[in-house]
Design an enzyme around this catalytic site. Structure first.
Site, PDB file in Angstrom:
ATOM      1  N   LYS A 116       7.133   1.411  -3.899  1.00  0.00           N
ATOM      2  CA  LYS A 116       5.915   1.994  -4.482  1.00  0.00           C
ATOM      3  C   LYS A 116       4.719   1.730  -3.578  1.00  0.00           C
ATOM      4  CE  LYS A 116       5.403  -2.051  -7.431  1.00  0.00           C
ATOM      5  NZ  LYS A 116       4.230  -2.519  -8.139  1.00  0.00           N
TER       6      LYS A 116
ATOM      7  N   TYR B 289     -23.609  -8.083  11.038  1.00  0.00           N
ATOM      8  CA  TYR B 289     -24.435  -7.850   9.851  1.00  0.00           C
ATOM      9  C   TYR B 289     -24.772  -9.155   9.134  1.00  0.00           C
ATOM     10  CZ  TYR B 289     -23.602  -2.813   9.973  1.00  0.00           C
ATOM     11  OH  TYR B 289     -23.565  -1.487  10.332  1.00  0.00           O
TER      12      TYR B 289
HETATM   13  C1  LIG Z   1       8.058  -3.855 -12.387  1.00  0.00           C
HETATM   14  C2  LIG Z   1       8.107  -4.390 -10.986  1.00  0.00           C
HETATM   15  N1  LIG Z   1       9.290  -4.735 -10.454  1.00  0.00           N
HETATM   16  C3  LIG Z   1       9.396  -5.232  -9.205  1.00  0.00           C
HETATM   17  C4  LIG Z   1       8.272  -5.406  -8.417  1.00  0.00           C
HETATM   18  C5  LIG Z   1       8.430  -5.999  -7.047  1.00  0.00           C
HETATM   19  O1  LIG Z   1       7.761  -7.216  -7.021  1.00  0.00           O
HETATM   20  P1  LIG Z   1       7.686  -8.077  -5.664  1.00  0.00           P
HETATM   21  O2  LIG Z   1       6.901  -7.243  -4.722  1.00  0.00           O
HETATM   22  O3  LIG Z   1       6.956  -9.317  -6.052  1.00  0.00           O
HETATM   23  O4  LIG Z   1       9.075  -8.275  -5.251  1.00  0.00           O
HETATM   24  C6  LIG Z   1       7.017  -5.078  -8.940  1.00  0.00           C
HETATM   25  C7  LIG Z   1       5.831  -5.283  -8.118  1.00  0.00           C
HETATM   26  O5  LIG Z   1       4.715  -5.285  -8.478  1.00  0.00           O
HETATM   27  C8  LIG Z   1       6.927  -4.550 -10.259  1.00  0.00           C
HETATM   28  O6  LIG Z   1       5.756  -4.220 -10.798  1.00  0.00           O
END
Ligand SMILES: Cc1ncc(COP(=O)(O)O)c(C=O)c1O
Length: 384
Positions: free
Chosen positions: A34, A261
């Site tokens: 994602k 800055y």
């Molecule tokens: C529902 C869910 N599963 C798995 C993950 C993966 O987590 P990580 O990046 O800590 O492995 C996330 C990450 O935010 C998540 O929201």
């Protein structure tokens, strides 16, 4: 060409995925891609993992469609489920596995399945075992799963939860979440999908049929530094993103001169300053404190002065051969082999590696390096 580039080592990504499988050998690992694969480019990362990962996970249908369009055929899990019932036709027919975390989603899915009598879906019923973000209360889960399992259009129901404190495996909250979810899993006799990266690596009771590694795939150690396994995991994972730029100007300043800055930094001695083409307009964190490390030609140097939109300034007094054109590594592995951990940079910015990686903006070209390829050619450029 402006010299700032995010180099993405897809061989390291594959290596890290294999590490997830090594730590959870009895589970299948869905690769979490994602948020544009945590800033690394979801299409390229998905292509690099497609011969390894039996499923991939994204936040929403739009992210999933982008993977489908690039030829990814495996199940794609929608971690937030769907937001509108209109998404369901494509979910049902397109091989997406939706998370269900709220009642209207269950009703909408069962209703929409009537239109598709010859299709079967897999769903993940999310239980809020204690994090109190998404999911059904534990006492609601049995009835929901029973309803789904008795529907002819539902081929497979997985039980899912998410942990709030998996990076500290001795936490009381994690123990309580594990107790809740493992009790439900036993009672319902459903496949479980519970573990994020830290749980995949260090919580055996969380690894069941599926694990969901995210940040570890990108080479970030997800365990808190005081955890016993921390050093071992550091050695097991390889950084995937190296953010690299160059010095574009040098200033020789006397003691007592301000830099940048707000004149936040005033030189305490004669100082040689390298101006680097990288700023918050690229996604580099503007909260980087005085002293935030970078590598100049593989040697550590420190940020001096505020990060501006397109540039940042580095004290290179101790690196006399640094010059205009010298390589600057903001994080990752320098060409000389020197390492700067993105988590260390994050701690100087009062944040976590996740935000630095996902924060790199489309303006920064990604360059993909790929030897151990299942098919495509190696070393490609992309503006993602
Ligand atoms: C529902 C869910 N599963 C798995 C993950 C993966 O987590 P990580 O990046 O800590 O492995 C996330 C990450 O935010 C998540 O929201």
């Amino acid at each position: 060409m402006r010299p700032l580039t995010a180099h993405i080592d897809l061989d390291a990504l594959r290596h890290n995925y294999r590490q997830a499988c090594r730590y959870a050998p009895d589970a299948r690992a869905m690769a979490v891609l994602k948020a544009n694969a945590y800033g690394h480019g979801s299409l390229e990362c998905a292509r690099a993992l497609r011969d390894l990962a039996p499923a991939m996970a994204v936040a929403c249908l739009k992210e999933g469609q982008a993977l489908r369009d690039t030829g990814i055929a495996c199940p794609i899990v929608l971690l937030e489920g769907f937001f509108e019932a209109d998404e369901l036709d494509e979910i049902i027919t397109g091989g997406y596995w939706s998370v269900l975390h709220t009642h209207w989603q269950v009703e909408a899915l069962l209703d929409r399945l009537e239109r598709w009598p010859h299709h079967h879906v897999t769903v993940l019923v999310k239980c809020d075992s204690g994090m109190h973000r998404l999911g059904f209360a534990p006492e609601e889960v049995s009835a929901i799963c029973r309803r789904l399992r008795s529907h002819p259009g539902v081929e497979q129901t997985l039980l899912m939860t998410h942990f709030a404190t998996a990076d500290t495996p001795d936490s009381a909250l994690l123990a309580s979440q594990l107790d809740t979810i493992n009790t439900l899993r036993r009672e319902l006799d459903l496949p479980g999908c519970f573990a994020n990266s830290p749980a995949t690596l260090s919580v055996p009771a969380a690894r069941h049929d599926w694990v969901r590694p995210g940040v570890m795939l990108y080479g970030v150690n997800p365990l808190a530094p005081e955890q016993m396994l921390h050093g071992e995991i550091d050695r097991a994972l390889k950084p995937v993103m190296t953010l690299e730029s160059r010095i574009i100007a040098i200033r020789e300043l006397a003691a007592g001169e301000p830099i940048g800055y707000g004149a936040r930094h005033v030189t305490g001695r004669p100082t040689r300053v390298g101006v680097v083409a990288c700023g918050y307009g690229d996604g580099y964190d503007r909260h980087a404190r005085e002293g935030t490390p970078v590598l100049v030609q593989g040697q550590r140097a420190m940020i001096a002065g505020r990060v501006s939109m397109d540039m940042l300034t580095v004290d290179i007094t101790g690196i006399p051969d640094a010059d205009i054109g010298s390589r600057v590594t903001l994080w990752g592995r320098d060409a000389s082999g020197a390492m700067l951990d993105v988590s260390e940079v994050a701690s100087w910015c009062n944040t976590i590696a996740y935000t630095l990686l996902t924060g790199i903006l489309p303006r920064v070209p990604r360059r993909y390096h790929y030897n151990d390829a299942p098919d495509d050619s190696s070393d490609t450029d992309a503006l993602s």
